[in-house]
Scaffold this active site. Structure first.
Site, mmCIF file in Angstrom:
data_model
loop_
_atom_site.group_PDB
_atom_site.id
_atom_site.type_symbol
_atom_site.label_atom_id
_atom_site.label_comp_id
_atom_site.label_asym_id
_atom_site.label_seq_id
_atom_site.Cartn_x
_atom_site.Cartn_y
_atom_site.Cartn_z
ATOM 1 N N PHE A 127 0.996 -1.555 -0.332
ATOM 2 C CA PHE A 127 0.421 -0.013 0.318
ATOM 3 C C PHE A 127 0.485 1.010 -0.266
ATOM 4 O O PHE A 127 2.039 1.352 0.210
ATOM 5 C CB PHE A 127 -0.910 0.211 1.479
ATOM 6 C CG PHE A 127 -0.124 0.615 2.567
ATOM 7 C CD1 PHE A 127 -0.675 1.894 2.982
ATOM 8 C CD2 PHE A 127 0.503 -0.425 3.015
ATOM 9 C CE1 PHE A 127 -0.204 1.541 4.257
ATOM 10 C CE2 PHE A 127 0.841 -0.161 4.472
ATOM 11 C CZ PHE A 127 0.498 1.318 5.050
ATOM 12 N N PRO A 132 7.483 11.918 -1.704
ATOM 13 C CA PRO A 132 9.006 11.965 -1.520
ATOM 14 C C PRO A 132 8.709 13.733 -0.447
ATOM 15 O O PRO A 132 9.428 14.043 0.151
ATOM 16 C CB PRO A 132 9.299 12.271 -2.964
ATOM 17 C CG PRO A 132 8.774 11.842 -3.974
ATOM 18 C CD PRO A 132 7.501 11.950 -3.172
ATOM 19 N N GLY A 133 8.141 14.413 -0.725
ATOM 20 C CA GLY A 133 7.718 15.796 -0.109
ATOM 21 C C GLY A 133 6.626 15.697 1.155
ATOM 22 O O GLY A 133 6.107 17.196 1.135
ATOM 23 N N GLY A 135 6.038 13.105 4.175
ATOM 24 C CA GLY A 135 6.437 13.401 5.917
ATOM 25 C C GLY A 135 4.870 12.873 6.336
ATOM 26 O O GLY A 135 4.066 11.713 5.323
ATOM 27 N N SER A 136 4.906 12.904 7.520
ATOM 28 C CA SER A 136 3.480 12.450 8.402
ATOM 29 C C SER A 136 2.455 13.786 7.862
ATOM 30 O O SER A 136 1.469 13.042 7.794
ATOM 31 C CB SER A 136 3.771 13.304 9.513
ATOM 32 O OG SER A 136 4.817 12.340 9.961
ATOM 33 N N HIS A 354 26.944 -6.738 25.155
ATOM 34 C CA HIS A 354 27.589 -7.162 24.460
ATOM 35 C C HIS A 354 29.306 -6.296 24.276
ATOM 36 O O HIS A 354 30.330 -6.812 23.323
ATOM 37 C CB HIS A 354 27.343 -7.564 23.009
ATOM 38 C CG HIS A 354 26.388 -8.803 22.410
ATOM 39 N ND1 HIS A 354 25.358 -9.261 22.858
ATOM 40 C CD2 HIS A 354 26.879 -9.717 21.809
ATOM 41 C CE1 HIS A 354 24.579 -9.144 22.694
ATOM 42 N NE2 HIS A 354 25.237 -10.874 22.566
ATOM 43 N N GLY A 355 29.417 -5.645 24.242
ATOM 44 C CA GLY A 355 30.072 -4.667 24.740
ATOM 45 C C GLY A 355 31.105 -4.713 23.034
ATOM 46 O O GLY A 355 30.321 -4.243 21.765
ATOM 47 N N GLU A 379 4.679 3.412 10.398
ATOM 48 C CA GLU A 379 3.272 3.983 10.546
ATOM 49 C C GLU A 379 3.584 4.737 11.160
ATOM 50 O O GLU A 379 2.549 5.574 12.269
ATOM 51 C CB GLU A 379 3.079 2.586 11.175
ATOM 52 C CG GLU A 379 2.829 1.496 10.746
ATOM 53 C CD GLU A 379 2.402 1.870 8.941
ATOM 54 O OE1 GLU A 379 1.586 2.202 8.780
ATOM 55 O OE2 GLU A 379 2.462 0.140 8.323
ATOM 56 N N GLU A 383 6.145 11.388 17.547
ATOM 57 C CA GLU A 383 5.595 12.736 17.481
ATOM 58 C C GLU A 383 3.994 12.561 17.170
ATOM 59 O O GLU A 383 2.640 13.062 17.282
ATOM 60 C CB GLU A 383 6.312 13.598 16.768
ATOM 61 C CG GLU A 383 7.427 13.306 17.604
ATOM 62 C CD GLU A 383 8.452 13.072 17.161
ATOM 63 O OE1 GLU A 383 9.708 13.389 18.005
ATOM 64 O OE2 GLU A 383 8.263 12.038 16.945
#
Length: 401
Positions: A127, A132-133, A135-136, A354-355, A379, A383
């Protein structure tokens, strides 16, 4: 380890399904995941195994050839698969979002046409909302559909399609101003189109191009792509639900399922990180004893295990809420937010345990360290989840002054 992330009240069928998936993960995914991930290789053999298990039809109703299971069953299976390799859970996630949207919003003809083949795994879903421009801000979508007789002509560029190359059906959200008065709110002039295509890259049908895989820091193996529409013609009967202007609501319904999925993935990755951390802490010796016997490491393990438990409980609650038919955007937002943040923290703590070896590609924790950040943005970012949570809380606790 077996005491963590247990789920009460499961049926015998659910327990059997989970046991089968867990065995598959232990035998078929964990032994090869890191090698395939380092090669960024699509896990075809694993996907074929999931198809044989019937997992592509897990939530699709029995009348269409699926198993007719609940969102909870699906989420718990995703949790197990992500414990093995998060990329594999991504392959089935977008498939199920599209199947769910078809089941909930599709016309009868669309359900009859797609769902049986999706249940069999012969059609794989993806889906597409982002651009590209974008965002949310979904309301800023610029891709557009224009009516032309009995068809629509789609133009625009979409971004971040999981399964963009390997899928054969993509649910695409675009603007469709036809039939809507000027000044209509953006979310009321969006439509979801069901776009059938050939798997692969390049021009996969006239007017539709999948340029190639996006090279990513983690979340490898699964293909993430762009989608470019240039004069793409889609028949009117491939408008999801048969009516324009409902796409935003259909997508948001699907995203609620997707957020439960991302929460489940976070739980699975966190569980695996805890397993790796607690095992290494008992094997690695410093100052004459296993580091697990140092109080500082025990505190860290205690915090990690508590976060695994808390995230799992919230994920299960969100899935059960959706299964009950109730609105679950609050619970899904909380679960996605908490599970992704806790996953990052648990993975980082396991990495610290694990260092220096955690920095080596020979150790599995290195892969998890690169995979966990994707869950922070998939998803919807933290924020965005906080905005959803805050608004819903104000609805629930509205002060009557």
């Amino acid at each position: 380890m077996a005491r963590l992330a247990q789920t009460a009240g499961l049926t015998d069928v659910q327990q059997e399904i989970l046991s089968t998936v867990r065995d598959f993960v232990d035998k078929e995914i964990l032994p090869v995941a890191t090698e395939l991930e380092h090669r960024d290789e699509y896990p075809q053999q694993i996907v074929d195994g999931l198809k044989e298990l019937g997992l592509f039809g897990l939530m699709i109703p029995e009348e269409y050839g699926g198993l007719g299971e609940s969102l909870l069953t699906y989420a718990l299976c995703v949790e197990e698969i992500a414990r093995g390799w998060m990329s594999v859970s991504g392959i089935i996630n977008t498939h199920f979002i599209v199947a769910y949207m078809l089941k909930q919003h599709g016309t009868q003809e669309q359900k009859d046409h797609f769902l049986p083949r999706m249940a069999a795994g012969d059609i794989r879903g993806a889906f597409s909302m982002s651009e590209p421009g974008l965002g949310s801000d979904v309301s800023a979508i610029t891709s557009k559909a224009v009516k032309d007789g009995e068809e629509y002509v789609l133009n625009g560029q979409k971004m971040w399609l999981t399964n963009g190359g390997t899928s054969s059906l993509v649910a695409v959200l675009v603007r469709s101003d036809e039939g809507h008065a000027e000044g209509t709110a953006p979310h009321k002039s969006m439509t979801t189109f069901l776009v059938e295509k050939e798997p692969g890259f390049g021009e996969v049908r006239p007017g539709l191009t999948i340029p190639g895989k996006i090279d990513k820091m983690g979340y490898k193996g699964v293909d993430t792509t762009e989608l470019i529409m240039d004069g793409l013609r889609i028949p009117a009967n491939r408008v999801l639900g048969g009516v324009t202007g409902r796409g935003f609501y259909q997508m948001m319904d699907g995203v609620e399922v997707g957020r439960v999925n991302v929460a489940a993935r976070g739980c699975g990755v966190a569980q695996r990180a805890f397993e790796l951390g607690v095992r290494y802490a008992q094997q690695r010796h410093t100052f004459g004893k296993p580091i697990a016997q140092h109080q500082a490491i025990q505190f860290k393990l205690a915090e990690m295990a508590t976060k695994v438990e808390a995230a799992h409980a919230m994920m299960v609650n969100a899935a059960r809420k959706k299964d009950s038919g109730e609105r679950n955007d609050l619970e899904a937002g909380m679960a996605k937010y908490l599970a992704s943040e806790y996953c990052k923290e648990v993975v980082e703590d396991a990495f610290r345990i694990h260092g220096g070896y955690g920095f080596s590609k020979e150790y599995e924790i290195e892969r998890l360290y690169r995979e966990a950040p994707m869950l922070l943005i998939g998803e919807g970012t933290a924020e965005i989840q906080k905005m959803i949570i805050g608004r819903r809380l104000l609805e629930e606790y509205r002060f009557q002054g």
